[in-house]
Design a protein around this motif. Structure first.
Motif, PDB file in Angstrom:
ATOM      1  N   LEU A 453      41.656  45.145  34.598  1.00 25.56           N
ATOM      2  CA  LEU A 453      42.809  44.587  35.322  1.00 25.56           C
ATOM      3  C   LEU A 453      42.356  43.956  36.642  1.00 25.56           C
ATOM      4  CD1 LEU A 453      45.496  47.367  34.676  1.00 25.56           C
ATOM      5  CD2 LEU A 453      45.409  45.069  33.671  1.00 25.56           C
ATOM      6  N   GLU A 454      41.462  44.656  37.343  1.00 25.70           N
ATOM      7  CA  GLU A 454      40.949  44.141  38.627  1.00 25.70           C
ATOM      8  C   GLU A 454      40.234  42.805  38.425  1.00 25.70           C
ATOM      9  OE1 GLU A 454      40.110  48.365  40.884  1.00 25.70           O
ATOM     10  OE2 GLU A 454      38.443  46.967  40.591  1.00 25.70           O
ATOM     11  N   LYS A 455      39.440  42.747  37.349  1.00 24.06           N
ATOM     12  CA  LYS A 455      38.665  41.529  37.087  1.00 24.06           C
ATOM     13  C   LYS A 455      39.618  40.351  36.819  1.00 24.06           C
ATOM     14  CE  LYS A 455      34.760  40.154  34.243  1.00 24.06           C
ATOM     15  NZ  LYS A 455      35.252  39.256  33.228  1.00 24.06           N
ATOM     16  N   ASN A 456      40.658  40.666  36.031  1.00 27.01           N
ATOM     17  CA  ASN A 456      41.642  39.618  35.710  1.00 27.01           C
ATOM     18  C   ASN A 456      42.324  39.098  36.973  1.00 27.01           C
ATOM     19  OD1 ASN A 456      41.150  39.411  33.081  1.00 27.01           O
ATOM     20  ND2 ASN A 456      42.908  40.645  32.392  1.00 27.01           N
ATOM     21  N   LYS A 457      42.641  40.059  37.860  1.00 27.89           N
ATOM     22  CA  LYS A 457      43.292  39.701  39.109  1.00 27.89           C
ATOM     23  C   LYS A 457      42.392  38.766  39.917  1.00 27.89           C
ATOM     24  CE  LYS A 457      46.390  43.284  40.420  1.00 27.89           C
ATOM     25  NZ  LYS A 457      46.392  44.581  41.063  1.00 27.89           N
ATOM     26  N   GLU A 458      41.126  39.141  40.012  1.00 23.23           N
ATOM     27  CA  GLU A 458      40.148  38.337  40.771  1.00 23.23           C
ATOM     28  C   GLU A 458      40.050  36.931  40.189  1.00 23.23           C
ATOM     29  OE1 GLU A 458      37.259  42.078  41.748  1.00 23.23           O
ATOM     30  OE2 GLU A 458      36.381  40.327  40.721  1.00 23.23           O
ATOM     31  N   GLN A 460      42.295  35.353  38.455  1.00 20.26           N
ATOM     32  CA  GLN A 460      43.498  34.571  38.718  1.00 20.26           C
ATOM     33  C   GLN A 460      43.503  34.051  40.148  1.00 20.26           C
ATOM     34  OE1 GLN A 460      46.561  37.267  37.564  1.00 20.26           O
ATOM     35  NE2 GLN A 460      46.254  36.841  35.380  1.00 20.26           N
ATOM     36  N   ALA A 461      43.022  34.902  41.086  1.00 22.38           N
ATOM     37  CA  ALA A 461      43.023  34.534  42.502  1.00 22.38           C
ATOM     38  C   ALA A 461      42.043  33.404  42.805  1.00 22.38           C
ATOM     39  CB  ALA A 461      42.673  35.745  43.350  1.00 22.38           C
TER      40      ALA A 461
END
Ligand code: SF4
Length: 462
Positions: A453-458, A460-461
Protein backbone atom coordinates in the motif's frame (compact mmCIF):
# COMPACT_ATOMS: atom_id res chain seq x y z
CA UNK A 1 2.95 -38.33 17.46
CA UNK A 2 3.42 -42.07 16.79
CA UNK A 3 6.13 -44.01 18.63
CA UNK A 4 7.91 -44.53 15.31
CA UNK A 5 7.95 -40.79 14.64
CA UNK A 6 9.26 -40.01 18.13
CA UNK A 7 11.99 -42.62 17.78
CA UNK A 8 12.91 -41.31 14.32
CA UNK A 9 13.27 -37.77 15.63
CA UNK A 10 15.33 -38.90 18.64
CA UNK A 11 17.68 -41.07 16.56
CA UNK A 12 18.11 -38.58 13.74
CA UNK A 13 18.81 -35.74 16.21
CA UNK A 14 21.69 -37.74 17.68
CA UNK A 15 23.07 -38.84 14.30
CA UNK A 16 22.90 -35.37 12.78
CA UNK A 17 25.28 -34.16 15.47
CA UNK A 18 27.66 -37.12 15.09
CA UNK A 19 30.53 -35.60 13.11
CA UNK A 20 32.50 -38.86 12.84
CA UNK A 21 29.48 -40.54 11.26
CA UNK A 22 29.13 -37.66 8.83
CA UNK A 23 32.82 -37.81 7.94
CA UNK A 24 32.59 -41.51 7.03
CA UNK A 25 29.42 -41.05 5.00
CA UNK A 26 30.79 -38.03 3.16
CA UNK A 27 33.97 -39.98 2.38
CA UNK A 28 32.06 -42.94 0.89
CA UNK A 29 29.50 -40.81 -0.95
CA UNK A 30 32.38 -38.67 -2.22
CA UNK A 31 33.94 -41.76 -3.81
CA UNK A 32 30.56 -42.66 -5.33
CA UNK A 33 30.13 -39.12 -6.70
CA UNK A 34 33.56 -39.29 -8.32
CA UNK A 35 32.82 -42.59 -10.10
CA UNK A 36 29.26 -42.07 -11.34
CA UNK A 37 30.15 -39.47 -14.03
CA UNK A 38 32.64 -41.98 -15.50
CA UNK A 39 29.95 -44.67 -15.68
CA UNK A 40 27.54 -42.21 -17.29
CA UNK A 41 30.00 -41.64 -20.13
CA UNK A 42 29.07 -45.02 -21.59
CA UNK A 43 25.65 -43.64 -22.59
CA UNK A 44 25.37 -41.57 -25.75
CA UNK A 45 22.58 -39.70 -23.97
CA UNK A 46 22.03 -40.68 -20.36
CA UNK A 47 18.78 -38.72 -20.07
CA UNK A 48 17.25 -40.58 -23.00
CA UNK A 49 18.39 -43.84 -21.41
CA UNK A 50 16.63 -42.90 -18.15
CA UNK A 51 13.52 -41.85 -20.07
CA UNK A 52 13.44 -45.15 -21.96
CA UNK A 53 13.90 -47.10 -18.75
CA UNK A 54 11.01 -45.19 -17.20
CA UNK A 55 8.83 -46.05 -20.20
CA UNK A 56 9.75 -49.74 -19.95
CA UNK A 57 8.89 -49.79 -16.26
CA UNK A 58 5.66 -47.94 -16.97
CA UNK A 59 4.69 -50.68 -19.43
CA UNK A 60 5.67 -53.39 -16.94
CA UNK A 61 3.68 -51.90 -14.08
CA UNK A 62 0.62 -50.97 -16.14
CA UNK A 63 0.41 -54.59 -17.36
CA UNK A 64 1.78 -56.22 -14.23
CA UNK A 65 -0.98 -58.83 -13.93
CA UNK A 66 -0.40 -60.16 -17.45
CA UNK A 67 3.39 -60.11 -17.17
CA UNK A 68 3.32 -61.94 -13.83
CA UNK A 69 1.07 -64.64 -15.24
CA UNK A 70 3.27 -65.03 -18.30
CA UNK A 71 6.37 -65.26 -16.13
CA UNK A 72 4.71 -67.95 -14.00
CA UNK A 73 3.62 -69.95 -17.04
CA UNK A 74 7.00 -69.95 -18.78
CA UNK A 75 9.22 -70.60 -15.76
CA UNK A 76 6.84 -73.29 -14.46
CA UNK A 77 7.18 -75.12 -17.79
CA UNK A 78 10.86 -75.50 -17.00
CA UNK A 79 10.17 -76.96 -13.59
CA UNK A 80 10.32 -73.96 -11.24
CA UNK A 81 7.52 -73.59 -8.69
CA UNK A 82 6.00 -70.14 -8.39
CA UNK A 83 4.41 -69.21 -5.05
CA UNK A 84 2.41 -66.06 -4.40
CA UNK A 85 2.71 -64.32 -1.05
CA UNK A 86 0.31 -61.55 -0.11
CA UNK A 87 2.34 -60.56 2.93
CA UNK A 88 5.57 -61.24 4.79
CA UNK A 89 4.08 -64.01 6.94
CA UNK A 90 2.90 -65.98 3.90
CA UNK A 91 6.37 -65.72 2.35
CA UNK A 92 8.00 -66.88 5.59
CA UNK A 93 5.55 -69.78 5.92
CA UNK A 94 6.39 -70.96 2.39
CA UNK A 95 10.14 -70.74 3.05
CA UNK A 96 9.67 -72.53 6.37
CA UNK A 97 7.74 -75.34 4.66
CA UNK A 98 10.41 -75.81 1.99
CA UNK A 99 13.24 -75.78 4.55
CA UNK A 100 11.42 -78.38 6.67
CA UNK A 101 10.89 -80.61 3.65
CA UNK A 102 14.60 -80.39 2.76
CA UNK A 103 15.65 -80.90 6.37
CA UNK A 104 17.61 -77.66 6.06
CA UNK A 105 20.10 -76.86 8.80
CA UNK A 106 22.22 -74.33 6.92
CA UNK A 107 21.07 -71.79 4.37
CA UNK A 108 23.21 -69.42 2.31
CA UNK A 109 21.73 -66.13 1.29
CA UNK A 110 22.81 -63.45 -1.13
CA UNK A 111 22.10 -59.75 -0.66
CA UNK A 112 18.38 -59.09 -0.91
CA UNK A 113 16.45 -56.18 0.53
CA UNK A 114 13.17 -58.03 0.19
CA UNK A 115 14.39 -60.73 2.60
CA UNK A 116 15.26 -57.89 5.00
CA UNK A 117 11.73 -56.61 4.51
CA UNK A 118 10.21 -59.93 5.64
CA UNK A 119 12.85 -60.38 8.41
CA UNK A 120 13.89 -63.75 7.04
CA UNK A 121 17.04 -64.18 9.13
CA UNK A 122 15.16 -63.67 12.38
CA UNK A 123 12.52 -66.18 11.28
CA UNK A 124 15.11 -68.79 10.28
CA UNK A 125 16.92 -68.37 13.56
CA UNK A 126 13.66 -69.12 15.38
CA UNK A 127 13.36 -72.29 13.27
CA UNK A 128 16.86 -73.37 14.30
CA UNK A 129 18.30 -72.81 10.82
CA UNK A 130 21.66 -71.12 10.39
CA UNK A 131 21.32 -68.40 7.75
CA UNK A 132 24.59 -67.02 6.38
CA UNK A 133 24.80 -63.71 4.54
CA UNK A 134 27.29 -64.22 1.70
CA UNK A 135 27.60 -60.67 0.36
CA UNK A 136 30.62 -59.12 2.10
CA UNK A 137 28.79 -55.98 3.21
CA UNK A 138 25.84 -58.01 4.49
CA UNK A 139 28.21 -60.47 6.17
CA UNK A 140 29.84 -57.57 8.03
CA UNK A 141 26.43 -56.30 9.11
CA UNK A 142 25.31 -59.76 10.19
CA UNK A 143 28.47 -60.21 12.28
CA UNK A 144 27.77 -56.86 13.91
CA UNK A 145 24.08 -57.66 14.52
CA UNK A 146 23.02 -54.62 12.51
CA UNK A 147 20.51 -54.14 9.68
CA UNK A 148 21.86 -52.92 6.31
CA UNK A 149 22.60 -49.22 6.40
CA UNK A 150 22.08 -48.59 2.69
CA UNK A 151 20.20 -50.52 -0.01
CA UNK A 152 23.32 -50.94 -2.18
CA UNK A 153 26.23 -50.64 0.26
CA UNK A 154 25.03 -52.22 3.51
CA UNK A 155 28.11 -51.31 5.57
CA UNK A 156 28.65 -47.83 4.14
CA UNK A 157 28.90 -46.29 7.62
CA UNK A 158 31.92 -48.41 8.57
CA UNK A 159 35.51 -47.74 7.56
CA UNK A 160 38.21 -50.38 7.12
CA UNK A 161 39.41 -49.97 10.71
CA UNK A 162 35.87 -50.63 12.00
CA UNK A 163 35.68 -53.83 9.93
CA UNK A 164 39.13 -55.01 11.05
CA UNK A 165 38.10 -54.50 14.70
CA UNK A 166 34.83 -56.36 14.12
CA UNK A 167 36.54 -59.35 12.49
CA UNK A 168 39.11 -59.55 15.28
CA UNK A 169 36.34 -59.39 17.86
CA UNK A 170 33.89 -61.85 16.27
CA UNK A 171 36.11 -64.20 14.29
CA UNK A 172 39.23 -64.21 16.43
CA UNK A 173 41.55 -63.13 13.59
CA UNK A 174 44.47 -60.76 14.29
CA UNK A 175 43.49 -57.08 14.55
CA UNK A 176 44.48 -54.45 11.99
CA UNK A 177 44.03 -56.60 8.86
CA UNK A 178 43.88 -54.68 5.58
CA UNK A 179 40.84 -54.89 3.22
CA UNK A 180 42.41 -57.66 1.06
CA UNK A 181 43.17 -59.75 4.14
CA UNK A 182 39.70 -59.17 5.54
CA UNK A 183 38.13 -60.26 2.26
CA UNK A 184 40.19 -63.45 2.29
CA UNK A 185 39.04 -64.21 5.83
CA UNK A 186 35.40 -63.79 4.81
CA UNK A 187 35.93 -65.88 1.69
CA UNK A 188 37.47 -68.72 3.65
CA UNK A 189 34.63 -68.72 6.19
CA UNK A 190 31.94 -68.58 3.52
CA UNK A 191 33.24 -71.18 1.07
CA UNK A 192 32.50 -74.06 3.43
CA UNK A 193 28.98 -72.82 3.98
CA UNK A 194 28.11 -73.06 0.27
CA UNK A 195 29.03 -76.75 0.38
CA UNK A 196 27.12 -77.42 3.60
CA UNK A 197 23.96 -75.49 2.75
CA UNK A 198 20.86 -77.43 1.75
CA UNK A 199 19.06 -74.28 0.57
CA UNK A 200 20.22 -71.09 -1.15
CA UNK A 201 18.14 -67.91 -1.08
CA UNK A 202 18.55 -64.99 -3.45
CA UNK A 203 16.50 -61.95 -4.37
CA UNK A 204 16.18 -60.76 -7.96
CA UNK A 205 16.97 -57.41 -9.49
CA UNK A 206 14.57 -58.08 -12.33
CA UNK A 207 11.79 -60.52 -13.19
CA UNK A 208 11.83 -61.06 -16.95
CA UNK A 209 8.34 -61.61 -18.30
CA UNK A 210 8.94 -62.92 -21.84
CA UNK A 211 11.54 -65.61 -21.12
CA UNK A 212 10.25 -66.47 -17.64
CA UNK A 213 13.50 -65.76 -15.79
CA UNK A 214 15.02 -63.73 -13.01
CA UNK A 215 18.14 -61.59 -13.28
CA UNK A 216 20.59 -61.15 -10.42
CA UNK A 217 23.27 -58.46 -10.38
CA UNK A 218 26.25 -58.58 -8.01
CA UNK A 219 29.99 -57.96 -7.72
CA UNK A 220 31.27 -60.90 -5.70
CA UNK A 221 29.92 -64.06 -7.32
CA UNK A 222 28.23 -65.00 -4.05
CA UNK A 223 24.70 -64.84 -5.46
CA UNK A 224 25.69 -67.17 -8.29
CA UNK A 225 27.12 -69.63 -5.78
CA UNK A 226 24.08 -69.27 -3.50
CA UNK A 227 21.70 -70.22 -6.28
CA UNK A 228 23.82 -72.91 -7.95
CA UNK A 229 25.54 -74.82 -5.12
CA UNK A 230 22.69 -75.91 -2.81
CA UNK A 231 20.18 -78.45 -4.10
CA UNK A 232 17.29 -76.04 -3.58
CA UNK A 233 17.17 -72.43 -4.72
CA UNK A 234 14.52 -70.06 -3.36
CA UNK A 235 14.06 -66.65 -4.96
CA UNK A 236 12.16 -64.04 -2.96
CA UNK A 237 11.21 -61.05 -5.07
CA UNK A 238 8.78 -58.13 -4.95
CA UNK A 239 6.26 -58.20 -7.80
CA UNK A 240 7.33 -54.73 -8.97
CA UNK A 241 10.72 -55.99 -10.19
CA UNK A 242 9.11 -56.89 -13.50
CA UNK A 243 10.54 -55.91 -16.89
CA UNK A 244 8.75 -56.90 -20.09
CA UNK A 245 11.57 -58.46 -22.05
CA UNK A 246 15.07 -59.92 -21.95
CA UNK A 247 16.07 -57.17 -24.40
CA UNK A 248 15.35 -54.57 -21.71
CA UNK A 249 18.37 -55.78 -19.74
CA UNK A 250 20.61 -54.14 -22.32
CA UNK A 251 19.36 -50.87 -20.86
CA UNK A 252 18.70 -51.81 -17.23
CA UNK A 253 21.97 -53.57 -16.45
CA UNK A 254 24.26 -50.62 -17.32
CA UNK A 255 21.78 -48.17 -15.83
CA UNK A 256 21.63 -50.04 -12.52
CA UNK A 257 25.39 -50.42 -12.25
CA UNK A 258 26.16 -46.82 -13.23
CA UNK A 259 23.62 -45.27 -10.86
CA UNK A 260 24.31 -47.86 -8.14
CA UNK A 261 28.10 -47.83 -7.97
CA UNK A 262 29.41 -45.91 -10.99
CA UNK A 263 30.49 -49.12 -12.75
CA UNK A 264 29.82 -49.56 -16.45
CA UNK A 265 28.43 -52.97 -15.74
CA UNK A 266 28.44 -55.01 -12.58
CA UNK A 267 30.91 -57.91 -12.40
CA UNK A 268 28.41 -60.80 -12.33
CA UNK A 269 25.05 -60.69 -14.06
CA UNK A 270 23.12 -63.96 -14.00
CA UNK A 271 19.84 -64.96 -15.58
CA UNK A 272 18.14 -67.98 -14.04
CA UNK A 273 15.26 -69.57 -15.90
CA UNK A 274 14.56 -72.65 -13.79
CA UNK A 275 16.22 -75.51 -11.92
CA UNK A 276 18.85 -77.75 -13.56
CA UNK A 277 17.46 -79.32 -16.72
CA UNK A 278 18.03 -82.95 -17.72
CA UNK A 279 20.71 -81.99 -20.25
CA UNK A 280 22.57 -79.69 -17.82
CA UNK A 281 25.32 -80.50 -15.33
CA UNK A 282 25.10 -77.56 -12.90
CA UNK A 283 22.41 -75.88 -10.89
CA UNK A 284 19.91 -76.71 -8.19
CA UNK A 285 17.53 -79.66 -8.37
CA UNK A 286 14.61 -77.48 -7.36
CA UNK A 287 13.80 -73.82 -7.75
CA UNK A 288 11.04 -71.83 -6.07
CA UNK A 289 10.11 -68.24 -6.86
CA UNK A 290 8.12 -66.41 -4.19
CA UNK A 291 6.37 -63.40 -5.65
CA UNK A 292 5.77 -60.97 -2.81
CA UNK A 293 3.10 -58.28 -2.63
CA UNK A 294 3.37 -57.07 1.00
CA UNK A 295 1.73 -53.70 0.32
CA UNK A 296 2.96 -53.15 -3.22
CA UNK A 297 -0.59 -53.32 -4.56
CA UNK A 298 -1.42 -50.36 -2.27
CA UNK A 299 1.02 -48.32 -4.36
CA UNK A 300 -0.33 -49.86 -7.55
CA UNK A 301 -3.91 -48.93 -6.68
CA UNK A 302 -3.13 -45.20 -6.71
CA UNK A 303 -2.29 -43.94 -10.23
CA UNK A 304 -0.03 -41.26 -8.73
CA UNK A 305 2.04 -43.36 -6.29
CA UNK A 306 2.23 -46.26 -8.77
CA UNK A 307 5.32 -44.58 -10.21
CA UNK A 308 7.26 -45.56 -7.08
CA UNK A 309 7.09 -49.18 -8.29
CA UNK A 310 9.46 -48.29 -11.15
CA UNK A 311 12.35 -48.19 -8.66
CA UNK A 312 15.31 -50.42 -9.53
CA UNK A 313 16.93 -49.92 -6.08
CA UNK A 314 20.08 -48.27 -7.39
CA UNK A 315 20.42 -46.16 -4.23
CA UNK A 316 21.28 -42.94 -6.10
CA UNK A 317 18.53 -40.98 -4.35
CA UNK A 318 19.93 -41.94 -0.93
CA UNK A 319 23.40 -40.72 -1.87
CA UNK A 320 21.98 -37.41 -3.11
CA UNK A 321 19.64 -36.72 -0.22
CA UNK A 322 20.77 -34.04 2.28
CA UNK A 323 18.60 -35.63 4.96
CA UNK A 324 20.04 -39.14 4.45
CA UNK A 325 23.56 -37.75 4.42
CA UNK A 326 23.02 -36.21 7.83
CA UNK A 327 20.97 -38.80 9.69
CA UNK A 328 22.19 -41.98 7.93
CA UNK A 329 20.30 -45.16 7.11
CA UNK A 330 19.57 -46.55 10.56
CA UNK A 331 17.66 -43.55 11.93
CA UNK A 332 14.78 -44.40 9.59
CA UNK A 333 14.29 -47.81 11.30
CA UNK A 334 12.82 -49.16 8.08
CA UNK A 335 14.09 -51.60 5.46
CA UNK A 336 14.12 -48.95 2.75
CA UNK A 337 15.63 -45.62 3.79
CA UNK A 338 16.27 -42.30 2.06
CA UNK A 339 13.83 -40.70 -0.38
CA UNK A 340 12.50 -43.92 -1.94
CA UNK A 341 12.08 -45.42 1.53
CA UNK A 342 10.14 -42.37 2.67
CA UNK A 343 7.88 -42.68 -0.38
CA UNK A 344 7.10 -46.40 -0.22
CA UNK A 345 7.28 -47.29 3.49
CA UNK A 346 4.01 -45.56 4.47
CA UNK A 347 2.26 -47.68 1.82
CA UNK A 348 4.06 -50.92 2.68
CA UNK A 349 3.88 -50.61 6.46
CA UNK A 350 1.08 -48.16 7.30
CA UNK A 351 0.49 -44.46 6.68
CA UNK A 352 -0.36 -43.62 10.30
CA UNK A 353 2.84 -45.23 11.60
CA UNK A 354 5.21 -43.97 8.88
CA UNK A 355 3.79 -40.76 7.46
CA UNK A 356 6.43 -38.80 9.37
CA UNK A 357 9.02 -40.01 6.81
CA UNK A 358 7.25 -38.04 4.07
CA UNK A 359 7.90 -34.90 6.10
CA UNK A 360 11.59 -35.71 6.62
CA UNK A 361 12.49 -33.91 3.44
CA UNK A 362 13.51 -30.44 2.38
CA UNK A 363 11.75 -31.10 -0.97
CA UNK A 364 14.90 -29.87 -2.69
CA UNK A 365 14.23 -32.31 -5.54
CA UNK A 366 17.78 -33.65 -5.68
CA UNK A 367 16.42 -37.22 -5.44
CA UNK A 368 14.22 -36.70 -8.49
CA UNK A 369 17.12 -35.21 -10.40
CA UNK A 370 19.40 -38.22 -9.86
CA UNK A 371 16.85 -41.05 -10.09
CA UNK A 372 17.91 -43.69 -12.62
CA UNK A 373 14.34 -44.10 -13.83
CA UNK A 374 13.19 -40.52 -13.32
CA UNK A 375 10.69 -41.12 -10.53
CA UNK A 376 9.21 -37.84 -9.31
CA UNK A 377 10.23 -38.64 -5.76
CA UNK A 378 9.73 -35.24 -4.17
CA UNK A 379 6.25 -34.95 -5.66
CA UNK A 380 5.41 -38.40 -4.32
CA UNK A 381 6.45 -37.23 -0.86
CA UNK A 382 3.92 -34.43 -1.23
CA UNK A 383 1.32 -36.95 -2.42
CA UNK A 384 1.93 -38.99 0.74
CA UNK A 385 1.40 -35.91 2.89
CA UNK A 386 -1.81 -35.25 1.00
CA UNK A 387 -2.98 -38.86 1.49
CA UNK A 388 -2.18 -38.71 5.19
CA UNK A 389 -4.34 -35.60 5.59
CA UNK A 390 -7.21 -37.03 3.53
CA UNK A 391 -7.11 -40.26 5.53
CA UNK A 392 -7.29 -38.22 8.76
CA UNK A 393 -3.84 -39.30 9.96
CA UNK A 394 -2.79 -35.78 11.00
CA UNK A 395 -2.98 -34.83 14.68
CA UNK A 396 -5.77 -32.70 16.17
CA UNK A 397 -3.27 -29.93 17.00
CA UNK A 398 -2.08 -29.87 13.38
CA UNK A 399 -5.62 -29.74 12.03
CA UNK A 400 -6.55 -26.84 14.35
CA UNK A 401 -3.35 -24.96 13.46
CA UNK A 402 -4.11 -25.23 9.72
CA UNK A 403 -7.72 -24.12 10.27
CA UNK A 404 -6.52 -20.99 12.08
CA UNK A 405 -3.91 -20.42 9.39
CA UNK A 406 -6.52 -20.71 6.64
CA UNK A 407 -9.01 -18.43 8.41
CA UNK A 408 -6.40 -15.75 9.03
CA UNK A 409 -4.88 -16.13 5.57
CA UNK A 410 -8.25 -15.33 4.03
CA UNK A 411 -8.77 -12.28 6.23
CA UNK A 412 -6.79 -9.14 5.39
CA UNK A 413 -7.32 -7.49 8.79
CA UNK A 414 -6.01 -10.53 10.64
CA UNK A 415 -3.06 -10.81 8.27
CA UNK A 416 -2.10 -7.20 8.96
CA UNK A 417 -2.44 -7.76 12.68
CA UNK A 418 0.36 -10.32 12.39
CA UNK A 419 3.09 -7.77 11.87
CA UNK A 420 6.80 -8.44 12.33
CA UNK A 421 6.75 -8.00 16.09
CA UNK A 422 3.93 -10.49 16.49
CA UNK A 423 5.62 -13.04 14.16
CA UNK A 424 8.95 -12.71 15.97
CA UNK A 425 7.22 -13.35 19.28
CA UNK A 426 5.27 -16.35 17.93
CA UNK A 427 8.24 -18.07 16.29
CA UNK A 428 11.00 -17.17 18.74
CA UNK A 429 9.08 -17.48 21.99
CA UNK A 430 5.98 -19.66 21.50
CA UNK A 431 6.58 -22.22 18.69
CA UNK A 432 10.21 -22.76 19.58
CA UNK A 433 10.77 -25.88 17.44
CA UNK A 434 12.35 -23.68 14.75
CA UNK A 435 14.72 -21.88 17.11
CA UNK A 436 15.70 -25.04 19.01
CA UNK A 437 18.51 -25.57 16.49
CA UNK A 438 18.69 -22.15 14.83
CA UNK A 439 19.17 -18.50 15.76
CA UNK A 440 16.10 -16.28 16.26
CA UNK A 441 14.17 -15.17 13.20
CA UNK A 442 13.68 -11.48 12.52
CA UNK A 443 10.64 -10.76 10.36
CA UNK A 444 10.09 -7.51 8.54
CA UNK A 445 8.35 -5.00 10.86
CA UNK A 446 5.62 -4.28 8.28
CA UNK A 447 3.44 -6.83 6.56
CA UNK A 448 3.65 -7.29 2.79
CA UNK A 449 0.24 -5.66 2.41
CA UNK A 450 1.34 -2.57 4.36
CA UNK A 451 4.48 -2.24 2.24
CA UNK A 452 2.46 -2.72 -0.95
CA UNK A 453 0.00 0.00 0.00
CA UNK A 454 2.84 2.39 0.90
CA UNK A 455 4.58 1.70 -2.41
CA UNK A 456 1.37 2.37 -4.33
CA UNK A 457 0.91 5.62 -2.46
CA UNK A 458 4.46 6.71 -3.30
CA UNK A 459 3.94 5.81 -6.96
CA UNK A 460 0.74 7.83 -7.10
CA UNK A 461 2.41 10.83 -5.44
CA UNK A 462 5.38 10.83 -7.86
S1 SF4 B 1 14.01 -44.18 -6.50
FE1 SF4 B 1 15.30 -43.95 -8.30
S2 SF4 B 1 17.26 -43.23 -7.46
FE2 SF4 B 1 16.11 -44.05 -5.71
S3 SF4 B 1 16.76 -46.17 -5.55
FE3 SF4 B 1 14.94 -46.17 -6.85
S4 SF4 B 1 15.69 -46.03 -8.96
FE4 SF4 B 1 17.38 -45.48 -7.62
Amino acid sequence: MSNNAASFIAKSTIKAADLEHRRKINFNIGKYNATVPLGKMQFADVNTARERAKNAKWRAIENLDQYLENFEKVISNRGAKVLWAENAQQALDEIGKICKEKNCKTLVKSKSMVTEEIHLNKYLEQQGIESIETDLGEYIQQLDGEAPYHIVTPAMHKNKEDVARLFADKLGVPGGLNPEELTLVAREKLRDKYVQAEVGVTGANFIIADIGGIAVTENEGNARLSCAFPKTHIVVVGIEKMIPSLNDLALFWPLLSTFGTGQKVTVYNSIVTGPRQSNETDGPEEMYVILLDNGRTNLLANPVTREALYCIRCGACLNACPVYKNIGGHAYETTYSGPIGSVITPHLSGMAEYKHLSYASSLCGNCTQVCAVKINLHELLLENRHEAVVEGDSSLGERIAWKIWKASGLNRKMMNMSNGRMKNWMVNKIFTAWTAHRSDLDFSAKTFNEMWLEKNKENQAS
